[in-house]
Design an enzyme around this catalytic site. Structure first.
Site, PDB file in Angstrom:
ATOM      1  N   ASN A   9      23.816   2.981 -67.312  1.00  0.00           N
ATOM      2  CA  ASN A   9      25.168   2.846 -67.855  1.00  0.00           C
ATOM      3  C   ASN A   9      25.984   4.037 -67.371  1.00  0.00           C
ATOM      4  O   ASN A   9      25.769   5.157 -67.832  1.00  0.00           O
ATOM      5  CB  ASN A   9      25.077   2.815 -69.391  1.00  0.00           C
ATOM      6  CG  ASN A   9      26.445   2.804 -70.051  1.00  0.00           C
ATOM      7  OD1 ASN A   9      27.473   2.665 -69.378  1.00  0.00           O
ATOM      8  ND2 ASN A   9      26.446   2.941 -71.372  1.00  0.00           N
ATOM      9  N   TRP A  10      26.880   3.785 -66.426  1.00  0.00           N
ATOM     10  CA  TRP A  10      27.667   4.891 -65.858  1.00  0.00           C
ATOM     11  C   TRP A  10      28.791   5.334 -66.782  1.00  0.00           C
ATOM     12  O   TRP A  10      29.461   6.321 -66.503  1.00  0.00           O
ATOM     13  CB  TRP A  10      28.239   4.473 -64.496  1.00  0.00           C
ATOM     14  CG  TRP A  10      27.240   4.536 -63.375  1.00  0.00           C
ATOM     15  CD1 TRP A  10      25.891   4.733 -63.477  1.00  0.00           C
ATOM     16  CD2 TRP A  10      27.514   4.417 -61.969  1.00  0.00           C
ATOM     17  NE1 TRP A  10      25.313   4.733 -62.236  1.00  0.00           N
ATOM     18  CE2 TRP A  10      26.276   4.546 -61.285  1.00  0.00           C
ATOM     19  CE3 TRP A  10      28.672   4.201 -61.222  1.00  0.00           C
ATOM     20  CZ2 TRP A  10      26.182   4.472 -59.898  1.00  0.00           C
ATOM     21  CZ3 TRP A  10      28.570   4.123 -59.833  1.00  0.00           C
ATOM     22  CH2 TRP A  10      27.342   4.265 -59.180  1.00  0.00           C
ATOM     23  N   LYS A  11      29.036   4.565 -67.847  1.00  0.00           N
ATOM     24  CA  LYS A  11      30.120   4.893 -68.791  1.00  0.00           C
ATOM     25  C   LYS A  11      31.426   5.084 -68.003  1.00  0.00           C
ATOM     26  O   LYS A  11      31.644   4.404 -67.004  1.00  0.00           O
ATOM     27  CB  LYS A  11      29.727   6.104 -69.636  1.00  0.00           C
ATOM     28  CG  LYS A  11      28.352   5.907 -70.286  1.00  0.00           C
ATOM     29  CD  LYS A  11      28.002   6.896 -71.340  1.00  0.00           C
ATOM     30  CE  LYS A  11      26.625   6.559 -71.916  1.00  0.00           C
ATOM     31  NZ  LYS A  11      26.233   7.410 -73.023  1.00  0.00           N
ATOM     32  N   HIS A  93      27.728  -1.018 -77.614  1.00  0.00           N
ATOM     33  CA  HIS A  93      27.277   0.362 -77.418  1.00  0.00           C
ATOM     34  C   HIS A  93      27.863   1.225 -78.527  1.00  0.00           C
ATOM     35  O   HIS A  93      29.000   0.988 -78.956  1.00  0.00           O
ATOM     36  CB  HIS A  93      27.726   0.859 -76.038  1.00  0.00           C
ATOM     37  CG  HIS A  93      27.085   2.154 -75.666  1.00  0.00           C
ATOM     38  ND1 HIS A  93      27.502   3.362 -76.179  1.00  0.00           N
ATOM     39  CD2 HIS A  93      26.030   2.432 -74.852  1.00  0.00           C
ATOM     40  CE1 HIS A  93      26.745   4.329 -75.690  1.00  0.00           C
ATOM     41  NE2 HIS A  93      25.839   3.794 -74.887  1.00  0.00           N
ATOM     42  N   GLU A  95      29.186   4.010 -78.491  1.00  0.00           N
ATOM     43  CA  GLU A  95      30.480   4.624 -78.147  1.00  0.00           C
ATOM     44  C   GLU A  95      31.620   3.635 -78.364  1.00  0.00           C
ATOM     45  O   GLU A  95      32.712   4.019 -78.774  1.00  0.00           O
ATOM     46  CB  GLU A  95      30.437   5.156 -76.707  1.00  0.00           C
ATOM     47  CG  GLU A  95      29.586   6.421 -76.622  1.00  0.00           C
ATOM     48  CD  GLU A  95      28.893   6.654 -75.299  1.00  0.00           C
ATOM     49  OE1 GLU A  95      29.241   6.014 -74.290  1.00  0.00           O
ATOM     50  OE2 GLU A  95      27.965   7.496 -75.267  1.00  0.00           O
ATOM     51  N   GLU A 163      19.288   2.445 -79.213  1.00  0.00           N
ATOM     52  CA  GLU A 163      19.821   3.740 -78.793  1.00  0.00           C
ATOM     53  C   GLU A 163      20.214   4.543 -80.029  1.00  0.00           C
ATOM     54  O   GLU A 163      21.305   4.343 -80.583  1.00  0.00           O
ATOM     55  CB  GLU A 163      21.067   3.547 -77.926  1.00  0.00           C
ATOM     56  CG  GLU A 163      20.808   2.834 -76.624  1.00  0.00           C
ATOM     57  CD  GLU A 163      21.840   3.198 -75.560  1.00  0.00           C
ATOM     58  OE1 GLU A 163      21.418   3.560 -74.455  1.00  0.00           O
ATOM     59  OE2 GLU A 163      23.050   3.158 -75.840  1.00  0.00           O
ATOM     60  N   GLY A 169      23.074  11.506 -74.887  1.00  0.00           N
ATOM     61  CA  GLY A 169      23.742  12.627 -74.237  1.00  0.00           C
ATOM     62  C   GLY A 169      23.435  13.982 -74.849  1.00  0.00           C
ATOM     63  O   GLY A 169      24.121  14.967 -74.565  1.00  0.00           O
ATOM     64  N   SER A 209      18.965   9.907 -73.812  1.00  0.00           N
ATOM     65  CA  SER A 209      18.377  11.067 -73.137  1.00  0.00           C
ATOM     66  C   SER A 209      17.087  10.750 -72.368  1.00  0.00           C
ATOM     67  O   SER A 209      16.176  11.583 -72.299  1.00  0.00           O
ATOM     68  CB  SER A 209      18.144  12.215 -74.126  1.00  0.00           C
ATOM     69  OG  SER A 209      19.390  12.677 -74.631  1.00  0.00           O
ATOM     70  N   GLY A 230      21.882   6.680 -69.455  1.00  0.00           N
ATOM     71  CA  GLY A 230      23.247   7.120 -69.214  1.00  0.00           C
ATOM     72  C   GLY A 230      23.302   8.154 -68.102  1.00  0.00           C
ATOM     73  O   GLY A 230      23.282   7.821 -66.911  1.00  0.00           O
ATOM     74  N   GLY A 231      23.347   9.422 -68.487  1.00  0.00           N
ATOM     75  CA  GLY A 231      23.537  10.519 -67.532  1.00  0.00           C
ATOM     76  C   GLY A 231      22.614  10.477 -66.325  1.00  0.00           C
ATOM     77  O   GLY A 231      23.060  10.708 -65.190  1.00  0.00           O
TER      78      GLY A 231
HETATM   79  P1  13P Z   1      22.153   9.269 -72.021  1.00  0.00           P
HETATM   80  O1  13P Z   1      21.009   8.737 -71.206  1.00  0.00           O
HETATM   81  O2  13P Z   1      23.145  10.064 -71.238  1.00  0.00           O
HETATM   82  O3  13P Z   1      21.675   9.940 -73.270  1.00  0.00           O
HETATM   83  O4  13P Z   1      22.989   7.973 -72.512  1.00  0.00           O
HETATM   84  C1  13P Z   1      22.326   6.909 -73.089  1.00  0.00           C
HETATM   85  C2  13P Z   1      23.269   5.789 -73.234  1.00  0.00           C
HETATM   86  O5  13P Z   1      24.187   5.835 -74.033  1.00  0.00           O
HETATM   87  C3  13P Z   1      23.072   4.630 -72.350  1.00  0.00           C
HETATM   88  O6  13P Z   1      23.842   3.548 -72.767  1.00  0.00           O
END
Ligand code: 13P
Length: 250
Positions: A9-11, A93, A95, A163, A169, A209, A230-231
């Site tokens: 997920n590149w957000k 998600h 967020e 999640e 993050g 993470s 994510g990251g």
């Molecule tokens: P991180 O891997 O950066 O913690 O993010 C997880 C995430 O929200 C994937 O959707």
């Protein structure tokens, strides 16, 4: 047997220059056994799917509207995302639940529309730190699962991603026991609602993470069918080893 899946997920990250990174990833994953999905921002979906054509990497979206079309300025329909080259969409998600006050009911409506447009709906659930510390984790994730999944969910239409909000993050990861508890609880809820055969085909991803350094132990947990990353999905050099760790766990 459920096909393992690792989704990135590149957000809200990435412009055209990130497509080089995607090309590198497609090359690194050319013999991957697991399914590999990258969900870039919507502006890159069309170009990303062209970069990944004839590769193992599929392209997904990060959200869609619950309506099929209409007067919704700035929004994108599931059909548009599918037309641009997406095969899946992340929904609910944390967020989006936090930034856009998305409810389980809305997530379910979006999932229904997404599935009808031919997208796999990756539906996210997860507790906050306050909820975990209050001992409410299982109640929270069960309620989100119940409220967010459409009644006709199946293994080909839906993927569930657990999640924990506090792990996203932050570099903080639940213990393998905590992940196992939630995943087995989610599986039991799916079995109760959809029956054993349907429930057993729905994949459960862990997200929060995930890095190459912890992927192996997370993938060894029962009922973990892959990850939503994510990251560590932004750079091929970080993501490819996670794909390899999942392949090795299969
Ligand atoms: P991180 O891997 O950066 O913690 O993010 C997880 C995430 O929200 C994937 O959707």
């Amino acid at each position: 047997m459920r096909q393992k899946l690792v989704a990135g997920n590149w957000k809200m990250n990435g412009t055209a220059s990130a497509l080089t990174e995607l090309g590198n990833l497609a090359y690194s994953c050319k013999s991957a056994k697991s399914e590999v999905l990258i969900c870039p921002p919507s502006t890159l979906i069309y170009r990303a799917s062209n970069v990944c054509v004839d590769s193992k990497v599929e392209i997904g979206a990060q959200d869609c509207h619950s309506a099929t079309y209409g007067a919704h300025t700035g929004d994108l329909s599931a059909e548009m995302l599918h037309d641009a080259g997406a095969t899946a969409v992340i929904l609910g998600h944390s967020e989006r639940r936090a930034d856009h006050a998305e409810t389980d009911k809305l997530v379910r409506a979006k999932a229904t529309t997404a599935i009808a447009a031919g997208l796999t709906a990756i539906i996210c659930v997860g507790e906050t730190l306050v909820e975990r510390e209050a001992g409410r984790t299982m109640d929270v994730v069960r309620a989100q699962l119940e409220g967010s999944l459409p009644d006709d969910s199946s293994g080909s239409k839906v993927v569930v991603a657990y999640e924990p909000v506090w792990a996203i993050g932050t570099g903080k990861v639940p213990t393998v026991e905590q992940i196992a508890e939630v995943h087995s609880g989610l599986r039991a809820s799916l079995v109760k609602r959809f029956g054993g055969e349907t429930a057993k085909a729905i994949r459960l991803l862990y997200g929060g993470s995930v890095k190459s350094s912890n992927a192996k132990e997370i993938f060894a947990v029962a009922e973990v069918d892959g990850a939503l990353v994510g990251g560590a999905s932004l750079k091929a050099a970080d993501f490819a080893p996670i794909v390899s760790a999942l392949d090795a766990s299969a």
